[in-house]
Design a protein around this motif. Structure first.
Motif, short mmCIF file in Angstrom:
data_model
loop_
_atom_site.label_atom_id
_atom_site.label_comp_id
_atom_site.label_asym_id
_atom_site.label_seq_id
_atom_site.Cartn_x
_atom_site.Cartn_y
_atom_site.Cartn_z
N LYS A 96 0.83 -1.19 0.04
CA LYS A 96 0.10 -0.13 0.08
C LYS A 96 0.86 1.13 0.09
N ILE A 97 2.23 1.12 0.41
CA ILE A 97 2.78 2.41 0.50
C ILE A 97 4.12 2.33 -0.42
N GLU A 98 4.85 3.36 -0.70
CA GLU A 98 6.05 3.41 -1.46
C GLU A 98 7.17 3.61 -0.34
N TYR A 99 6.92 4.42 0.53
CA TYR A 99 7.99 4.49 1.59
C TYR A 99 7.45 5.29 2.83
N ILE A 100 8.00 5.28 3.87
CA ILE A 100 7.92 5.99 4.98
C ILE A 100 8.85 6.89 5.60
N THR A 101 8.91 8.07 5.79
CA THR A 101 10.03 8.83 6.31
C THR A 101 9.70 9.39 7.68
N TYR A 102 10.68 9.18 8.31
CA TYR A 102 10.54 9.40 9.79
C TYR A 102 11.60 10.75 10.15
N ASP A 103 11.15 11.72 11.14
CA ASP A 103 11.90 12.77 11.38
C ASP A 103 11.84 12.63 12.75
N VAL A 104 13.28 12.53 13.64
CA VAL A 104 13.47 12.41 14.87
C VAL A 104 14.01 13.50 15.33
N LYS A 105 13.51 14.03 16.63
CA LYS A 105 14.37 15.17 17.34
C LYS A 105 14.21 14.95 18.81
N PHE A 106 15.20 15.45 19.42
CA PHE A 106 15.33 15.28 20.95
C PHE A 106 15.50 16.66 21.36
N SER A 120 5.92 10.67 11.37
CA SER A 120 6.45 9.62 10.32
C SER A 120 5.14 10.03 9.16
N VAL A 121 5.81 10.18 8.03
CA VAL A 121 5.26 10.56 6.78
C VAL A 121 5.03 9.12 5.80
N TYR A 122 3.93 8.85 5.63
CA TYR A 122 3.62 7.60 4.81
C TYR A 122 3.35 8.17 3.39
#
Length: 161
Positions: A96-106, A120-122
């Motif tokens: 169903k998806i091409e990719y998932i991009t994750y942005d992580v910030k502490f 998370s961007v699907y």
């Protein structure tokens, strides 16, 4: 192609720098040791952790997945941020998806703790719709990993200082 954006936060009593080092910079060493029942190994297929590196996570037989590949898209060791893209896995959701991009910030929080912000961007294939229930398991696994790493770092206060 559709886009689904989800955000979650996790507050911890561990400093941002230690969480970043353990979860982002050294996850390939630490996660298989701490999560040995689900993660068999993590290896770099390309690079050594810098931007452009490709990392493969190999799961144990107990996991519903066999493997997952990530590419590191951005890494800022001073701002404690990382962006990476999961582009290949044998998970059922990949039809169903091409990719998932994750942005992580502490970010600092309270007295010596931090908040881990994960977005998370699907990117879906065509006009496929994904319900939040379809991705709940992945969200739960991410929080579970944060909890395991927090427990380890709390028990080992000199690790990743």
């Amino acid at each position: 192609m559709g886009v689904i954006r989800l955000s979650q936060k996790y507050a911890t009593h561990v400093t941002p720098g230690r969480m970043f080092k353990a979860l982002i910079l050294d996850s390939h060493n630490l996660c298989p040791k701490l999560m040995f029942s689900s993660i068999k190994s993590i290896e770099f297929l390309e690079g050594e952790g810098e931007v452009g590196s490709i990392k493969q996570i190999n799961f144990t037989e107990a996991s519903p997945l066999t493997y997952m590949k990530h590419r590191i898209d951005a890494l800022d060791k001073e701002k404690l941020t990382c962006t990476y893209t999961m582009f290949e896995t044998d998970a059922l959701i990949m039809d169903k998806i091409e990719y998932i991009t994750y942005d992580v910030k502490f970010e600092p929080y309270g007295f010596g703790g931090c908040v881990c912000n994960l977005t998370s961007v699907y990117k879906t294939k065509g006009d496929v719709e994904i319900r939040e229930e379809d991705i709940e398991h992945g969200k739960d696994r991410a929080i579970g990993m944060y909890e395991v790493l927090e427990a380890y770092l709390m028990a080992h206060p000199r690790a990743y200082t």
